[in-house]
Design an enzyme around this catalytic site. Sequence first.
Site, short mmCIF file in Angstrom:
data_model
loop_
_atom_site.label_atom_id
_atom_site.label_comp_id
_atom_site.label_asym_id
_atom_site.label_seq_id
_atom_site.Cartn_x
_atom_site.Cartn_y
_atom_site.Cartn_z
N ASP A 87 0.86 -1.19 0.00
CA ASP A 87 0.00 0.00 0.00
C ASP A 87 0.89 1.23 0.00
OD1 ASP A 87 -2.66 1.40 0.47
OD2 ASP A 87 -1.53 2.08 2.22
N GLU A 131 -0.84 -1.42 -6.26
CA GLU A 131 -2.04 -0.76 -6.75
C GLU A 131 -1.76 -0.21 -8.14
OE1 GLU A 131 -4.01 1.66 -3.34
OE2 GLU A 131 -1.86 1.51 -2.99
N CYS A 142 -13.23 -10.01 6.50
CA CYS A 142 -14.55 -10.50 6.08
C CYS A 142 -15.04 -9.88 4.77
CB CYS A 142 -15.59 -10.27 7.18
SG CYS A 142 -16.15 -8.55 7.31
N CYS A 177 -13.41 -3.01 11.65
CA CYS A 177 -14.57 -3.45 10.86
C CYS A 177 -15.86 -3.32 11.66
CB CYS A 177 -14.36 -4.90 10.42
SG CYS A 177 -15.73 -5.52 9.42
N CYS A 207 -17.42 -7.33 11.49
CA CYS A 207 -16.86 -8.47 12.22
C CYS A 207 -15.94 -8.07 13.37
CB CYS A 207 -16.12 -9.41 11.27
SG CYS A 207 -14.49 -8.82 10.77
N ASP A 254 -3.24 1.05 7.09
CA ASP A 254 -2.41 0.78 5.91
C ASP A 254 -2.12 -0.71 5.75
OD1 ASP A 254 -2.40 3.48 5.45
OD2 ASP A 254 -0.40 3.83 6.29
ZN LIG Z 1 -14.80 -7.55 8.84
#
Ligand SMILES: [Zn+2]
Length: 387
Positions: free
Chosen positions: A197, A279, A336, A352, A355, A362
């Site tokens: 990244d 990327e 997830c 998240c 989850c 990063d």
């Molecule tokens: Zn998640």
Amino acid sequence: MGDVKLVVQVRLLPTPEQAAALEATLGAVNEAATWVSALAHHQRVFRNYDLRRHAYGQIKDNYGLAAQAAQHVIKKVTDAYATLHANLRNGQAGRPGSARRERALAKPIVFRPGAAQPFDDRCLSWRLEARTVSIWTTCGRMKSVAFAASADQLMTLAAYHKGESDLLYRDGRWFLIATCDIPDRPVATPDGFLGVDLGIANLATTSGGVRHSGKGLNAVRHRHRELRRRLQAKQTKSAKRLLRKRRRKEARFAANTNHTIAKRIVTAATRTGQGIALEDLQGIRDRVRLRKPQRVTLHSWNFRQLGRFVVYKARRAGVAVVYVDPAYTSQGCSACGHIDRRNRPDQETFRCTSCGFAEHADVNAARNIASRGVAGWAVSHAADDAA
Ligand SMILES: [Zn+2]
């Protein structure tokens, strides 16, 4: 895929006598080039063969040049005009009738006393083990001019250097620039991918959790920005010169930083047998543009350079590289797959909302890039298997 062109720049460490000879030589060839350039401009003669007929004997005698040096001077002039004329044709020197274009057409090209001059095998030989070169000068052949080079540069020169090297003088220092053709190594089938990244606070972060900070580079940039503000207010010749020097110093520092980071990334991938996922650079440019318009040029330039360094070091090492779509790599959960802006409450944090997975933002992005690398490789090689 063709070979990778790699430029090796080493710094010469001449004694005062050797430096005087180099200075006299570079001064003479560039003075000769400026003279040939004026002749070409006034007589509208731009082809190498014609210019040689007009100028070869004269510059040899008047500037004390060896035969090869005189030929290189003429070629340098014809190359410079070929570039100028190409730029005129493709509109890079301004529109027809514009002041800029008129200026480019009105006067002959002038060569600075320190401008780069090519030296071929007959005028320059490398003694890599001794870290010296032997070089033709207008004061006779200079043997054992010392140079500084890293072990990596020496290996590259020993294995791949052929043909000409450029001598040039810049900011009080002497350099030799050698172009090397590095053949591609066969790419090994990767055992997973290392995602990279690219960012601003951390220049590069890998899915292995390593963050290559841009602290040193950002500090240098900041210092230079301050100085630039003060110098730009002055508008004097010496202030402008100092500005140019600063800009080059900053670029050198950035390139060194990028080389070091690229090397560490490729070494990590080699050690683990992984490929490298980057990327797609167009995407990065767009993403940065959304964030901070005024920084686009600098950062996108830096991203491209770092990306380029990673790619050619990887190719030399036979490490697979894939480009992936960068969309949502920073907002998606690498555990997830849940995508939500609120997954990333601030610059550094990823948490998240679905989850509960938490990681440095990063590193999470790099893990997403890594899994897209795996998918991208599978897709592009499924076609190979079918064929
Ligand atoms: Zn998640």
